[in-house]
Design an enzyme around this catalytic site. Structure first.
Site, short mmCIF file in Angstrom:
data_model
loop_
_atom_site.label_atom_id
_atom_site.label_comp_id
_atom_site.label_asym_id
_atom_site.label_seq_id
_atom_site.Cartn_x
_atom_site.Cartn_y
_atom_site.Cartn_z
N CYS A 272 0.90 -1.37 -0.12
CA CYS A 272 0.16 -0.13 -0.16
C CYS A 272 0.89 1.21 0.11
O CYS A 272 1.42 1.77 -1.19
CB CYS A 272 -1.00 -0.07 1.06
SG CYS A 272 -2.21 -1.34 1.28
N GLU B 285 3.49 1.47 2.51
CA GLU B 285 4.56 1.12 3.23
C GLU B 285 5.83 1.18 2.33
O GLU B 285 5.67 1.21 1.14
CB GLU B 285 4.73 -0.09 3.74
CG GLU B 285 4.33 -1.25 2.86
CD GLU B 285 2.69 -1.61 2.87
OE1 GLU B 285 2.48 -2.86 2.49
OE2 GLU B 285 1.92 -0.73 2.90
#
Length: 802
Positions: free
Chosen positions: A435, A437
């Site tokens: 996502c 990160e």
């Protein structure tokens, strides 16, 4: 608008249509082959057993080459089907066999024959899976948090880890032959009288088994392509199959020399990593950087055209979309839309701090726009020197409404990495993972974010109830008293401080237990081989083989916590509009009745709300969140001191769709939210509570300690297509993003470009919106595959104006 980036070639359009029509079945081949191998090699060291498992799968699983593809390799017996990974968990599989087709969202199909085969292998796995062992190993005092849904870690004990990008660049450049050579050299120098070296020997032997198995797998496809070419009547297609066979006989064992070879090599590795372990968020990394030299050379030599380059990219995205994953229904609610989070990163800076955008960066944008699918998850690395031409191209992709690209900010991420000990050249080479990160491709361990989910609003309710869970009556911690007896807001903050520190400790205990069992019971050999410096250290990633190993947990309901603290301080203690007792009783009744409605109205309308650039509430949440950040920074993961730089925790807000199920398990909260309704998503404001426009949202989010929330500061914004209809609008949103990132040091932002009316109509008439894609959290999904509760949550999000 739809033709701005051109159209798919006819063959890729046909392939896309075929995939969209494919029913997602449950594939049992991997489960059967894994069971066979575990039974046969149960006496061998873990890494050897896992290597033989992968070998057995790659030797015997079904393979096929699609009519329209130029790239070979499949994950399951049919495209979009999902394999079962029995070594992680089998209880939910058996329990839900007859429910897969009846799900409210993320529906899968399964044949009666497949059900029979899964039931036949079930006895072997009883009390023998990762999930069962992890739950049994959790200390009782911590497991109660898991059981009550306060700390959720199901994804970690029902599947592999992933959440990384391996060193695709080195595989293309050197080939697996170089990895095999290095491994054999390591074996020659081992003193086997040393216990540690004996363990290294087993790991090195497993690498050799796996590399040979990957080569044999590629040759299976090469032989299939050759056989197909012999009977192919279309001359052009026959030539393509012959070329495919040539490439597959070469890569990924040998270095790639051409762009087509590089793409096939990368896809093959990416695919097998998904077969080895169903850990999601396995990402490609900075593809525009490591593929560009192959593209540039082939273009200059007349080997490839720009159109062919784009076609191969769209082919890669279609193959990426073929990969699927089935989760238990309880975990599906945390990952609605069956996402794989396979991230591709473009842009950013080079290691010498120059703008990294190149011609291939533009072609990747074009190809993602053409294919219009939820995968790959496209991220653009933003920095001050990113020119408006590329930004405008990014906004054109945003306009398509797929929720992509997301933007990550070099201006805060790179300094945050360097401050934590990451070498400067590595920090400048980071990529998005899953996502929002971030990690350094090929050098970072598993789970750079996503170890477990901690429910902030539920934690607050327990803090206000003297450490006792309201629903179960379970005492979870020594508290500081009951809310109804508190006489100052300082007591509320003291209760939060005590409880959140205690709960954070238990989340780390749960994480540690899971990591311990993962290390003991599973090992991803190919993945470890392709991450530095596992070969040099003779360790798998779980044992500390990676250069860097930082991880985060995820915090859910941040804006609800903000608004709850604001409502308590403003309405109870500052303005004395309601008493502690009135608020407490109103929450317990879920704001029912005339008095409950009156109190709920006060909470919603008389207290400042997060997302409006109001220091009153923004300062409260920043301080409350800093308590968690301070506490989590004290702890270490299981790799600490075993080789990697780091081995510590940081915060992260990428809560995916966990806000829906965690809200479902949370009673009414002091912000006026009703019981069992969704929590706020990521670090975004509560729906409809941000009333001052996107700039105010950006300012509120930027007041969080974003430099310390290195696990990702997820911010979704929803705008209507009409708001990006003119050149002036596009310039406005570019300026807005630049301000957020340059001046405010925002971490991340992404846009859902879809109107509320469209979503409501799609909910009523799903057959007319087959291609409608929405941004769920840090990922996109087809709207129609989502559960109604998740759809409703997306519909309710605030629509911003520029």
């Amino acid at each position: 608008m739809n033709n701005y980036f051109g159209k798919l070639t006819d063959r890729m359009d046909n392939f896309r249509e075929e995939l969209l029509k494919a029913k997602p079945y449950v594939c049992v081949e991997r489960a059967i082959l894994t069971t066979q191998s575990y039974k046969k090699h149960g006496d061998k060291p873990l890494v050897i057993k896992r290597a033989y498992m992968l070998q057995n799968i790659l030797e015997h699983m079904s393979i096929f080459i699609e009519t329209d593809t130029l790239i070979a390799g499949n994950q399951a017996s049919s495209n979009r089907s999902a394999p079962i990974f029995p070594e992680y968990a089998m209880d939910w599989v058996i329990d839900e066999l007859d429910e897969f087709e009846k799900r409210d969202g993320d529906v899968f199909y399964i044949t009666e024959e497949s059900k029979k085969k899964l039931r036949e292998i079930q006895p072997y796995w009883m009390n023998n899976t990762l999930k069962e062992k992890a739950l049994a190993a959790m200390p009782k005092a911590s497991k109660v948090f898991y059981d009550l849904g306060i700390i959720k870690a199901e994804g970690n004990i029902t599947s592999g880890d992933a959440h990384l990008a391996v060193n695709y660049e080195e595989v293309m450049k050197l080939g697996l032959k170089d990895y095999k050579k290095r491994t054999l050299e390591q074996i020659e120098n081992l003193d086997l009288t040393d216990y540690h070296n004996l363990k290294k020997l087993y790991f090195y032997q497993s690498i050799i088994i796996v590399i040979d198995s990957v080569v044999a797998f590629a040759k299976r496809y090469a032989n299939l392509a050759s056989d197909m070419a012999k009977t192919e009547k279309n001359k052009k297609r026959a030539e393509e199959l012959v070329e495919m066979a040539r490439i597959l006989n070469k890569v990924p064992y040998e270095p790639a020399d051409t762009y087509h070879e590089a793409v096939q090599s990368m896809w093959f590795i990416h695919l097998i990593l998904q077969i080895e372990s169903n850990g999601h968020s396995l990402s490609y990394g900075r593809m525009d950087q490591f593929l560009y030299p192959y593209y540039k050379k082939d273009l200059e030599n007349g080997i490839i055209t720009e159109d062919r380059t784009v076609e191969l990219l769209t082919n890669l995205w279609l193959k990426t979309f073929t990969i699927n994953k089935i989760r238990s229904w309880s975990h599906t609610k945390f990952s609605a839309g069956s996402p794989l989070y396979q991230n591709v990163t473009v842009g950013g800076q080079t290691v010498d701090k120059k703008d990294a955008v190149n011609p291939l960066s533009y072609l990747i944008l074009q190809s993602v726009a053409q294919v219009k699918l939820p995968q790959p998850n496209l991220t653009v690395r933003y920095h001050k020197g990113l020119d408006d031409k590329f930004m405008k191209e990014c906004i054109e992709v945003v306009r398509l409404g797929t929720g992509m690209p997301a933007f990550n900010n070099d201006e805060i991420i790179i300094p945050s990495f360097i401050e934590k000990g990451v070498k400067e050249e590595d920090a400048y080479n980071y990529s998005a993972i899953g996502c929002v990160e971030v990690a350094v491709p090929g050098k970072w361990g598993y789970r750079c974010t996503g170890m477990s989910f901690l429910n902030f609003p539920k934690s607050l309710l327990i803090a206000l109830n003297n450490g006792i869970d309201l629903e179960s009556g379970t005492k979870l911690s020594e508290g500081v008293g009951q809310f109804i007896d508190m006489t100052s807001f300082d007591q509320v903050l003291a209760a939060w401080d005590k409880i959140i520190r205690e709960f954070t400790k238990h989340s780390v205990i749960i994480d540690t237990t899971v990591d311990m069992i993962l290390e003991q019971d599973t090992a991803d050999i190919l993945c470890s081989t392709l991450v530095d410096d596992c070969i040099g250290r003779g360790k798998t990633i779980k044992e500390g083989g990676a250069v860097y190993d930082f991880i985060s947990d995820l915090q859910v309901g941040i804006a609800n916590l903000a608004d709850s603290l604001s409502a308590i301080k403003k309405c109870v203690f500052d303005d004395k509009l309601i008493t502690t007792k009135e608020l407490w009783n109103a929450m317990l009744s879920d704001f029912e009745g005339e008095d409950g409605n009156r109190i709920q109205d006060i909470l919603i309308n008389k207290a400042p709300k997060f997302g409006n650039d109001d220091d009153y509430v923004d300062t409260l949440i920043s301080g409350a969140y800093d308590v968690y950040i301070d506490e989590i920074s004290k702890y270490h993961n299981t790799r600490y001191g075993r080789g990697p730089i780091g081995g510590v925790y940081y915060a992260g807000t990428s809560s995916i769709s966990a806000n829906v199920p965690q809200g479902n398990g949370t009673l009414a909260t002091p912000d006026g939210r009703n019981a069992h309704t969704p929590l706020a998503e990521g670090c975004a404001p509560v729906h409809s509570m941000d009333r001052n426009g996107p700039t105010a949202v950006f300012k509120s989010v930027a007041k969080l300690s974003t430099d310390k929330i290195t696990g990702g500061v997820l911010l979704n914004q929803k705008i209507t297509p009409q708001l990006l209809s003119t050149e002036e609008d596009k310039i406005k949103i570019i300026a807005l993003v630049r301000t957020f990132f340059n001046r405010l040091k925002g971490f991340h932002v992404q846009y859902n470009v879809v109107s509320r009316d469209t979503l409501i109509d799609a909910q009523k008439n799903p057959e007319e919106y087959r291609d409608l894609i929405v941004r769920v959290a840090g990922y996109s999904a087809f709207f129609n595959v989502l559960s109604k509760q998740t759809q409703d949550d997306i519909i309710a999000r605030t629509e911003q104006s520029l």
